[in-house]
Design a protein around this motif. Structure first.
Motif, short mmCIF file in Angstrom:
data_model
loop_
_atom_site.label_atom_id
_atom_site.label_comp_id
_atom_site.label_asym_id
_atom_site.label_seq_id
_atom_site.Cartn_x
_atom_site.Cartn_y
_atom_site.Cartn_z
N SER A 311 69.34 52.94 43.07
CA SER A 311 69.82 52.25 43.89
C SER A 311 71.48 52.65 44.04
N VAL A 312 72.35 52.48 44.88
CA VAL A 312 73.60 52.87 45.16
C VAL A 312 74.38 52.22 44.22
N SER A 313 75.10 52.75 43.33
CA SER A 313 76.06 52.29 42.26
C SER A 313 77.16 52.96 41.99
N ALA A 314 77.75 54.15 42.78
CA ALA A 314 79.05 54.83 42.59
C ALA A 314 79.33 55.55 43.78
N VAL A 315 80.69 55.92 43.86
CA VAL A 315 81.37 56.47 44.90
C VAL A 315 81.94 57.83 44.66
N THR A 316 81.56 58.88 45.20
CA THR A 316 82.30 60.28 44.77
C THR A 316 83.42 60.68 45.90
N ILE A 317 84.32 60.91 45.54
CA ILE A 317 85.54 61.39 46.23
C ILE A 317 85.67 62.95 46.16
N HIS A 318 85.40 63.60 47.34
CA HIS A 318 85.58 64.99 47.50
C HIS A 318 86.80 65.37 48.24
N THR A 319 87.25 66.73 47.98
CA THR A 319 88.29 67.44 49.30
C THR A 319 87.45 68.49 49.77
N ALA A 320 87.36 68.86 50.89
CA ALA A 320 86.28 69.52 51.67
C ALA A 320 86.40 71.11 51.14
N HIS A 359 70.03 56.84 52.26
CA HIS A 359 69.58 58.29 52.19
C HIS A 359 70.32 59.16 50.98
N THR A 360 69.70 60.13 50.45
CA THR A 360 70.62 60.94 49.34
C THR A 360 71.11 62.13 49.75
N ALA A 361 72.41 62.26 50.05
CA ALA A 361 73.28 63.50 50.37
C ALA A 361 73.30 64.25 49.10
N TRP A 362 73.52 65.34 49.27
CA TRP A 362 73.64 66.42 48.26
C TRP A 362 75.02 66.83 48.18
N HIS A 363 75.76 66.30 47.25
CA HIS A 363 77.04 66.43 47.02
C HIS A 363 77.79 66.59 45.61
N VAL A 364 76.71 66.09 44.68
CA VAL A 364 77.33 65.86 43.30
C VAL A 364 76.23 66.04 42.26
N ARG A 365 75.42 66.96 42.51
CA ARG A 365 74.28 67.71 41.55
C ARG A 365 73.39 66.61 41.34
N SER A 366 73.40 66.25 39.79
CA SER A 366 72.22 65.46 39.17
C SER A 366 72.74 63.98 39.35
N HIS A 367 73.90 63.67 40.03
CA HIS A 367 74.39 62.28 40.13
C HIS A 367 74.07 61.82 41.65
N ASN A 368 73.54 62.75 42.53
CA ASN A 368 73.19 62.40 43.93
C ASN A 368 72.42 61.06 44.28
N SER A 369 71.50 60.96 43.32
CA SER A 369 70.54 59.63 43.42
C SER A 369 71.16 58.41 43.68
N TYR A 370 72.42 58.26 43.16
CA TYR A 370 72.81 56.87 43.11
C TYR A 370 74.34 56.96 43.75
N THR A 371 74.89 57.71 44.23
CA THR A 371 76.11 57.92 44.61
C THR A 371 76.34 58.00 46.15
N LEU A 372 77.37 57.53 46.71
CA LEU A 372 78.05 57.77 48.21
C LEU A 372 79.15 58.76 48.08
N GLY A 373 78.95 59.88 49.05
CA GLY A 373 79.74 60.95 48.76
C GLY A 373 80.85 60.92 50.00
N ILE A 374 81.99 61.13 49.96
CA ILE A 374 83.10 61.25 51.10
C ILE A 374 83.95 62.40 50.79
N GLU A 375 83.88 63.28 51.90
CA GLU A 375 84.56 64.53 52.07
C GLU A 375 85.73 64.22 52.80
N HIS A 376 86.75 64.61 52.04
CA HIS A 376 88.15 64.51 52.79
C HIS A 376 88.42 65.98 53.22
N GLU A 377 88.92 65.95 54.63
CA GLU A 377 89.41 67.28 55.21
C GLU A 377 90.51 67.72 54.38
#
Length: 641
Positions: A311-320, A359-377
């Motif tokens: 289940s979704v339980s975390a958010v990952t902040i990225h810079t693209a 759905h599972t985005a591929w952005h933070v390796r082994s932690h993909n299953s439970y995170t939501l990923g946001i890419e910032h330009e």
């Protein structure tokens, strides 16, 4: 009487509202608490600015040489491309084996952000061939990098335009072709998959020119764009293009298929799409079902998993480590093997969703299953990308997650200092960066992401609070457009400007200098709508109406000035009564959000602030017409509850 030209409506008439009568000055406020921004981050930003200004000054000479060599390129276009691709910073990425790419994103080189293969076109190699120089020189030398980009763009312009000297909005197709998102191995498929990213690139370049940029040594000359000439109405709706530049006195400008929203001042569809539709795929460009403000533009199905194992339980902040349009294109590339749920644009905070939340985005390796990923330009080593619009938009998105998923609390977001390395945080911290998870090699969002400010946006205070919306200590903040940008402005010329100034200020080290120059072809009094967040509520911080007051310090280096503010309400925009200013002194001006006597209807409003949450539309500056330049300085734009 003025006219408005819109894509669908043709020429319409609108009369500028009469100037508002002056009222007594408000008393200055109690001393505000110190800004929440981290002092160390401010120091780093100032050091960055000191380092980049001489480089950016040298770029201006290189641009002039490129225009002389390639006269078909409209003036200002190269500066705008450099702004879109690098924010005027010569990009020298590390080798991919040393972590030089993020999410395997193709690396970009030089001030023009030229790609060198790796899944995108080989702009470096092709530009070197056109110039007859080694590719290594295109990568290393800013002047050659700019000339290579100019050669590539000149080729696309000559292939697509019959005009010897086209205008900026005549070359949208050439800009889209120039973008470099195709691999070069085969022609670009003119499909929904590619069109959105290419159109976004062309739009970003023209938007930089339409607004103009004057910030920290970056100068993109302001040149009005005929948006209806450059793009179809359907494309304008997708990009939320701010093509309405003149005062609209009615609730809506309506045609058979389109209407202008009086608050956001962008085009909306009022009837089912017809022949102007630009997509073959009906999914592209529609509103996201997970997050209403987002555009839905799906990643390639080979780049994510169409299910979740947790289940979704975390958010990952990225810079693209790349541009908005480039990131979108990469996630749609079948060979990328990466994705994120959302991508956010720097200039205005536009959000594109590419993977559904469930759905599972591929952005933070082994932690993909439970995170939501946001890419910032943007790029981690250049703070210019982290705009107020981007922070506000990102925080609004994450707040929606906090309200939807019980396992994610906005109060559990990281709020400590930014860092440049791996800094693994405990699992109890639910909203954090890529660099804060175990088993990672990437260090985004990095040293320039303001976690303290972001935390405050995620957790807006209640009760008696004072919030500084813009302090101008490190950037122009929300006021990233020139005074002459909005068409509801009258009497001043396009040579007017707004820039951060650190010689005259009331608080801190810097203020916003607004230089007003007369439009010699007009005898109108000056009425200047200095837009906040480009005039779009989604680009601004929400203001609470409850016991709320909005104000700022202002210094007029000339007599006869008065000021007001505009507030975007739920039913349109309200404009305040005006305050007269004494010359050559700092004055605090303030308006009560709950006092209807302080407000008049402007566009679609009812003359009172009625919504519980509103945003600042603009600061208005008034003066009788004069041929003299007038400088006005603004500091600490603040809301108090």
């Amino acid at each position: 009487m003025k006219t408005i030209k819109t894509p669908a409506a043709g020429l319409l008439s609108a009369t500028l509202a009469s100037l508002l009568a002056s009222t007594a000055l408000a008393a200055p406020p109690q001393a505000a608490p110190a800004a929440a921004e981290d002092a160390a981050l401010n120091q780093r930003l100032q050091q960055e600015e000191a380092r980049l200004r001489p480089q950016r000054a040298a770029f201006a000479g290189h641009f002039r040489q490129a225009y002389a060599r390639y006269p078909a390129i409209p003036a200002g276009t190269l500066e705008a491309i450099a702004y879109v691709q690098s924010r005027w910073m010569h990009l020298s990425p590390e080798p991919a084996s040393e972590g030089g790419s993020h999410q395997h994103m193709p690396r970009a080189y030089g001030v023009m952000g030229l790609y060198h293969g790796e899944g995108f076109a080989d702009q470096v190699g092709e530009g070197a061939r056109l110039l007859g120089v080694p590719a290594a020189r295109v990568i290393a030398d800013p002047r050659t990098n700019i000339l290579a980009a100019a050669a590539l763009l000149d080729r696309e312009i000559r292939a697509s335009s019959p005009l010897a000297h086209p205008a900026n909005d005549d070359i949208a197709a050439a800009l889209a072709a120039y973008a470099g998102f195709s691999s070069g191995d085969a022609p670009v498929a003119r499909s929904a998959v590619m069109d959105f990213a290419h159109t976004s690139f062309a739009y970003d370049v023209l938007l930089a020119q339409d607004r103009g940029v004057n910030d920290r040594g970056i100068v993109v000359p302001e040149r009005a764009v005929r948006w209806e000439h450059a793009f179809t109405p359907a494309q304008l709706i997708q990009q939320k293009a701010p093509f309405v530049r003149l005062d609209v006195e009615a609730d809506r400008v309506i045609t058979d298929q389109y209407a202008i929203d009086p608050v956001s001042e962008t085009l909306m569809r009022t009837a089912p799409a017809g022949g102007d539709r630009v997509q073959a795929n009906a999914d592209v460009g529609i509103t996201s079902t997970d997050y209403g403000p987002a555009i839905w533009n799906p990643a390639h199905s080979s780049n994510y998993t169409a299910s979740r194992s947790a289940s979704v339980s975390a958010v990952t902040i990225h810079t693209a480590q790349g541009s908005y349009s480039g990131t979108i294109s990469w996630f749609k590339n079948s060979s990328a093997n990466v994705s994120a749920h959302y991508v956010i644009r720097s200039s205005d905070g536009q959000v594109t969703q590419m993977v559904r939340n469930h759905h599972t985005a591929w952005h933070v390796r082994s932690h993909n299953s439970y995170t939501l990923g946001i890419e910032h330009e943007g790029y981690v080593n250049n703070s210019s990308w982290y705009t107020s619009a981007m922070y506000n938009s990102s925080a609004a998105l994450v707040r929606s997650f906090c309200s939807k998923y019980s396992a994610i609390s906005c109060a559990s977001a990281y709020s400590g200092p930014a860092s440049s390395g791996i800094n693994v945080l405990p699992t109890s911290v639910k909203i954090k960066g890529h660099q804060h998870y175990s088993g990672q090699t990437h260090t985004d969002p990095g040293i320039n992401w303001n976690w303290g400010s972001y935390y405050n946006l995620l957790n807006p205070g209640s009760g008696g609070t004072t919030k500084v919306l813009d302090s101008f200590e490190s950037s122009v903040g929300h006021f990233n457009t020139s005074p002459a940008y909005s068409g509801s402005t009258t009497g001043i010329s396009s040579a007017s400007l707004a820039e951060r100034n650190c010689s005259i200020r009331h608080n801190g080290s810097c203020s916003l200098r607004v230089l007003l120059k007369d439009n010699t072809s007009s005898s109108s009094s000056w009425a200047v709508r200095l837009l906040s967040g480009s005039g779009s509520p989604s680009n601004n911080t929400s203001l609470s109406r409850s016991n709320g007051r909005v104000g700022f310090w202002v210094y007029s280096a000339g007599s006869g000035m008065s000021v007001a503010v505009g507030i975007d309400d739920s039913d349109g925009t309200e404009r305040s009564t005006s305050r007269s200013l004494a010359a050559n002194t700092w004055t605090w001006v303030e308006w009560d959000l709950t006092n209807s006597g302080h407000w008049n209807a402007w566009v679609g409003g009812n003359g009172a602030i009625t919504a519980g949450s509103v945003t600042l539309d603009a600061i208005w500056l008034y003066r009788a017409q004069t041929s003299y330049d007038v400088n006005v300085y603004i500091d600490n734009v603040t809301v108090k509850n």
